[in-house]
Design a protein around this motif. Structure first.
Motif, short mmCIF file in Angstrom:
data_model
loop_
_atom_site.label_atom_id
_atom_site.label_comp_id
_atom_site.label_asym_id
_atom_site.label_seq_id
_atom_site.Cartn_x
_atom_site.Cartn_y
_atom_site.Cartn_z
N SER A 39 -3.05 14.94 -17.13
CA SER A 39 -3.02 14.53 -15.63
C SER A 39 -4.11 15.38 -14.47
O SER A 39 -4.23 16.60 -14.55
CB SER A 39 -1.49 14.69 -15.17
OG SER A 39 -1.29 14.87 -13.79
N ALA A 40 -4.47 14.71 -13.76
CA ALA A 40 -5.36 15.20 -12.81
C ALA A 40 -4.83 16.28 -11.93
O ALA A 40 -5.29 16.98 -11.09
CB ALA A 40 -6.13 14.05 -11.63
N ALA A 41 -3.22 16.19 -11.93
CA ALA A 41 -2.67 17.12 -11.00
C ALA A 41 -2.75 18.43 -11.50
O ALA A 41 -2.33 19.65 -10.92
CB ALA A 41 -1.21 16.76 -10.99
N LEU A 42 -2.98 18.72 -12.95
CA LEU A 42 -2.77 20.00 -13.56
C LEU A 42 -4.14 20.99 -13.07
O LEU A 42 -5.21 20.49 -13.05
CB LEU A 42 -3.16 19.80 -15.07
CG LEU A 42 -2.08 19.06 -15.72
CD1 LEU A 42 -2.58 18.91 -17.12
CD2 LEU A 42 -0.80 20.13 -15.75
N ASN B 161 -10.50 18.50 -0.86
CA ASN B 161 -9.89 18.60 -2.04
C ASN B 161 -8.78 17.45 -2.65
O ASN B 161 -8.20 17.51 -3.55
CB ASN B 161 -9.37 19.85 -2.47
CG ASN B 161 -10.36 20.98 -2.38
OD1 ASN B 161 -11.34 21.09 -2.98
ND2 ASN B 161 -10.21 21.86 -1.43
N ASP B 162 -8.70 16.39 -1.48
CA ASP B 162 -7.99 15.26 -1.96
C ASP B 162 -8.58 14.46 -2.71
O ASP B 162 -9.75 14.38 -2.79
CB ASP B 162 -7.47 14.41 -0.75
CG ASP B 162 -6.63 15.21 0.58
OD1 ASP B 162 -5.70 16.18 -0.14
OD2 ASP B 162 -6.67 15.29 1.58
N GLN B 163 -7.75 13.82 -3.39
CA GLN B 163 -8.59 12.68 -4.38
C GLN B 163 -7.52 11.51 -4.56
O GLN B 163 -6.34 11.48 -4.32
CB GLN B 163 -8.43 13.26 -5.95
CG GLN B 163 -9.61 14.38 -6.05
CD GLN B 163 -9.44 14.93 -7.34
OE1 GLN B 163 -9.16 14.32 -8.44
NE2 GLN B 163 -10.13 15.97 -7.62
N VAL B 164 -8.25 10.19 -4.82
CA VAL B 164 -7.64 9.11 -5.07
C VAL B 164 -7.73 8.95 -6.38
O VAL B 164 -8.91 8.97 -7.16
CB VAL B 164 -8.15 7.69 -4.33
CG1 VAL B 164 -7.65 6.59 -4.85
CG2 VAL B 164 -8.26 8.16 -2.85
N VAL B 165 -6.64 8.89 -7.09
CA VAL B 165 -6.41 8.61 -8.75
C VAL B 165 -5.71 7.51 -9.29
O VAL B 165 -4.60 7.30 -8.80
CB VAL B 165 -5.84 9.96 -9.30
CG1 VAL B 165 -5.86 10.16 -11.01
CG2 VAL B 165 -6.57 11.28 -8.85
N LEU C 141 -3.00 14.32 -4.10
CA LEU C 141 -3.35 13.31 -4.94
C LEU C 141 -2.63 11.85 -4.63
O LEU C 141 -1.50 12.01 -4.61
CB LEU C 141 -3.30 13.48 -6.44
CG LEU C 141 -3.84 14.80 -7.12
CD1 LEU C 141 -3.58 15.09 -8.50
CD2 LEU C 141 -5.62 14.82 -6.93
N VAL C 142 -3.37 11.02 -4.41
CA VAL C 142 -2.75 9.38 -4.13
C VAL C 142 -3.16 8.56 -4.83
O VAL C 142 -4.49 8.36 -5.44
CB VAL C 142 -2.86 9.32 -2.55
CG1 VAL C 142 -2.29 10.22 -1.71
CG2 VAL C 142 -4.34 9.42 -2.23
N GLY C 143 -2.58 7.31 -5.14
CA GLY C 143 -2.94 6.40 -5.85
C GLY C 143 -3.88 5.34 -5.27
O GLY C 143 -4.46 4.42 -5.99
N ASP C 144 -3.98 5.10 -4.05
CA ASP C 144 -5.11 4.27 -3.32
C ASP C 144 -5.60 4.97 -2.21
O ASP C 144 -5.09 6.13 -1.80
CB ASP C 144 -4.38 2.76 -3.04
CG ASP C 144 -3.06 2.98 -2.02
OD1 ASP C 144 -3.01 3.99 -1.39
OD2 ASP C 144 -2.31 2.09 -2.19
N ALA C 145 -6.42 4.40 -1.38
CA ALA C 145 -7.11 4.96 -0.32
C ALA C 145 -6.32 4.72 1.10
O ALA C 145 -6.82 5.10 2.17
CB ALA C 145 -8.42 4.43 -0.19
N PRO D 85 0.86 -1.33 -0.02
CA PRO D 85 0.05 0.04 0.19
C PRO D 85 0.73 1.26 0.18
O PRO D 85 2.00 1.25 0.48
CB PRO D 85 -0.75 -0.26 1.23
CG PRO D 85 -0.77 -1.52 1.54
CD PRO D 85 0.42 -2.19 1.05
N TYR D 86 0.26 2.18 -0.69
CA TYR D 86 1.07 3.54 -0.57
C TYR D 86 1.42 4.10 0.73
O TYR D 86 2.58 4.73 0.92
CB TYR D 86 0.27 4.72 -1.28
CG TYR D 86 0.27 4.57 -2.74
CD1 TYR D 86 1.07 5.32 -3.61
CD2 TYR D 86 -0.87 3.64 -3.44
CE1 TYR D 86 1.05 5.18 -4.97
CE2 TYR D 86 -0.95 3.74 -5.03
CZ TYR D 86 0.09 4.17 -5.55
OH TYR D 86 -0.04 4.04 -6.95
N CYS D 87 0.47 4.03 1.43
CA CYS D 87 0.71 4.37 2.92
C CYS D 87 0.61 3.22 4.01
O CYS D 87 -0.20 2.38 4.04
CB CYS D 87 -0.07 5.80 3.41
SG CYS D 87 0.07 7.23 2.50
N GLY D 88 1.58 3.07 5.15
CA GLY D 88 1.33 2.27 6.12
C GLY D 88 1.64 2.70 7.44
O GLY D 88 2.21 3.91 7.48
#
Length: 688
Positions: free
Chosen positions: A488-491, A460-464, A448-452, A433-436
């Protein structure tokens, strides 16, 4: 304008003044006439033997030259012995191997063992390859005692051995040590506590290394290349392939202050902590590279502890390795990074960075492709004995990997906190997982993160899950970055005025202005808007070519009579001469002069000197005539029998000496454009 002297000021001040003078002369900001010539060396001692002997035998050895400079006394009465020093002295070495052979360490009078410096001495070689001072493992090579000031230029120091002591190459406890284009290599410090520190250099004073190389030195304890407890400045310097048995393979900072600029720390090794650097003081790195260093325990690139403070400004840390903290490990300290990139670093835990009981702040930075065989591929924050905080703002964490937990981030301990703002975490492939971890990851929004797994709560955070960035590359700026993909969703995700967009955060990692579009982009990279191209037709404009405005001095004519000489100096440049300068006349020099700061007393027994301060006539195309009768002739710096004879070889160098810089007192066109040196002319005397 008065040119500064070679000595009597701090090296940093001298560097700043030199930069101002250089820019002013190139761009036409200097006006008025010179009021003084640059300072000349007070005494020049020319070494004529590579032997290590002390005797009145008509030879001037390096050891004898150092003693002559320390004591301001000649080494003997025979012709060829070292001249007496006189204050701040220059020792000149010709090409050769200067091997120390007088056994006996531990004394400080320069009688045997290392070379002891108690006064102000500059030692000038020709190049690092041609001039080598070898300690032959008898003792260390140089010892700068309290009150001593040593400057080494264009030479190599090697083969020093400090047994049951420290500072294998140089032990510096004096006021100042300057190394300019010097190689320190194959030196060693051995012995148990508190010895065995600083294989190359041990210093408690002020040190400046410019364009230096410190390589393949070893320490039985700490600081394989350099052990510092004072203040040090490293500019354009390489610390490479040094080894420490305990800590700080390349550099150990123990309570001192070290500034590292435009330098490289590469391939250093240690057993415990800090393969590249072990810091327990103040460490400022700017525009530098920390690469391919290793530590068996922690901090492959850099280890920071005991209240140490580290600043990383436009620094690249790559392919470093350790069990904990592949690039950086900090414990009970502070780390601040901006505009920096961590990539390809590896560890068991904390592939990129391991922060324990510390305060770590990263902004406009990139962590890419770092890997941990267990936890925390990108970064670990751990609290063991107190609070541990990590703040990440406009950081891109891309393709970091861990096998067990926390590919991007891992938080360990109840009081450990990672705060994320305006940052992105994305991986092409995920092994964990991305974070642990069990600590807190707090959102300051617009991430913006790749998983939950990060459990971010910002509105305004997003899982993308889709791709956000291109590969790591040189996209401009000092360090490599990940450009954003066109969709990109980051733009423009952060509106202007929100979360510091356009106010606190006004540039990206490369220095590109934020925002470029309707809002700021997430992460370290701000995508540049495509320029609007307007096509128009204009009438042709004829413009003269740019002209460099600067003087260029030459010796136009030399006329010799039996008792006098006439020298015509001409300015063939495009700008007026506004600074004072020296003119040296050499009588039968051996070798002949070829460059600035080779004053007549270095090359021959007789010579004449003029110190020119009235330069009003040296406008472009102007000339100045010098004789033995005019006011600029300087008899106290000259030695002349009073008669010129047929067959004498006479050389004249204009702008011949300056202790402030290698260009002499006047910065000329041929020096700015790196053209052949044209300040020397010669004749053979034929009397009428």
């Amino acid at each position: 304008m008065t040119l500064f002297a070679r000595r009597g000021m701090s090296i940093l001040f001298a560097v700043l003044i030199a930069a101002v003078v250089l820019l002013a002369m190139q761009y036409g900001f200097v006006s008025g006439q010179a009021t003084a010539v640059p300072a000349r060396p007070q005494a020049v001692i020319v070494v004529n033997s590579t032997l290590d002997v002390v005797a009145d035998d008509g030879l001037c050895t390096l050891r004898e030259a150092v003693t002559a400079a320390n004591l301001d006394a000649a080494s003997g009465v025979m012709t060829g012995e070292c001249a007496a020093g006189n204050g701040a002295d220059v020792i000149v070495l010709s090409a050769g191997m200067y091997t120390l052979s007088l056994e006996g360490s531990g004394e400080d009078n320069n009688a045997s063992g290392d070379l002891d410096v108690t006064s102000e001495i500059t030692v000038q070689g020709l190049s690092e390859a041609s001039v080598v001072i070898d300690g032959a493992a008898l003792d260390r090579v140089w010892h700068v005692l309290p009150g001593g000031r040593l400057s080494l230029q264009n030479l190599t120091v090697r083969g020093g051995l400090a047994t049951n002591s420290s500072g294998g190459g140089i032990y510096h406890e004096g006021e100042l040590l300057l190394l300019d284009t010097v190689t320190m290599t194959l030196n060693a410090a051995v012995g148990g506590f508190p010895n065995g520190r600083g294989g190359g250099i041990w210093s408690s004073g002020l040190v400046t290394l410019t364009n230096a190389v410190v390589s393949e030195n070893t320490a039985a304890r700490d600081g394989g290349g350099f052990y510092n407890t004072g203040e040090a400045w490293l500019v354009g310097t390489s610390l490479s392939e040094n080894t420490a048995a305990l800590n700080g393979g390349g550099l150990y900072v123990n309570g001192g202050v070290v500034h590292v600029t435009d330098s490289t720390i590469r391939g250093n090794v240690t057993v415990f902590s800090g393969g590249g650097v072990n810091n327990r003081g103040m460490l400022y790195l700017r525009g530098s590279v920390v690469a391919q260093n290793s530590a068996d325990l922690s901090g492959g690139g850099l280890f920071n502890s005991n209240g140490g403070v580290v600043s990383l400004d436009e620094v690249t840390l790559y392919e470093n390795a350790a069990a904990q903290g592949g690039a950086v490990y900090t414990r009970d300290g502070q780390v601040m990074g901006a505009g920096s990139t961590f990539y390809g670093n590896t560890a068991v835990s904390g592939g990129g960075l391991y922060s324990r009981d510390s305060a770590t702040i990263l902004s406009n930075s990139t962590l890419s492709g770092n890997a941990a065989s267990e936890n925390g591929g990108g970064l670990i924050n751990e609290a063991v004995n107190g609070e541990a905080t990590v703040n990440l703002a406009h950081v891109s964490l891309v393709d970091n990997l861990a096998v067990a937990d926390g590919s991007g981030l891992l938080v360990v301990g109840e009081t450990a906190v990672i705060t994320l703002s305006n940052s992105l975490l994305t991986n092409a492939a995920v092994t964990a997982p991305y974070c642990g971890g069990a600590g807190d990851i707090i959102s300051a929004d617009y991430n913006l993160v790749g998983d939950a797994s990060c459990n971010l709560s910002g509105s305004n955070d997003q899982v993308v899950s889709g791709p956000l960035v291109d590969g790591l590359a040189d996209n401009g700026g000092a360090t490599m970055t990940h450009a954003l993909l066109p969709d990109s969703a980051a733009l423009d995700h952060i509106p202007v005025g929100e979360n510091g967009c356009g106010a606190i955060w006004t540039t990206d990692q490369r220095g590109v202005i934020r925002p470029q579009g309707d809002g700021c982009d997430v992460g370290a990279y701000e995508a540049e808007e495509s320029p609007i191209v307007v096509y128009a037709t204009y009438l042709p404009i004829i413009r003269s070519a740019d002209v460099l405005i600067a003087p260029d001095l030459i010796v136009q004519e030399i006329i010799v009579t039996a008792a006098n000489v006439q020298i015509v100096i001409a300015n063939q440049g495009t700008g007026a001469v506004v600074d004072g300068f020296w003119v040296d006349l050499y009588i039968n020099p051996d070798p002949i002069p070829t460059q600035v700061n080779q004053t007549w007393d270095q090359l021959c027994a007789e010579g004449l000197v003029w110190g020119v301060t009235d330069t009003a006539v040296l406008t472009p195309g102007g000339t100045l005539t010098l004789t033995l009768n005019d006011s600029s002739f300087t008899p106290e710096l000259s030695n002349f029998s009073g008669t010129f004879t047929n067959g004498m070889e006479i050389y004249v160098q204009v702008d011949s000496a300056s202790q402030a810089r290698d260009s002499g007192g006047v910065l000329e066109i041929h020096e700015i454009l790196n053209q052949p040196y044209n300040n020397i002319a010669s004749i053979v005397v034929v009397l009428p």
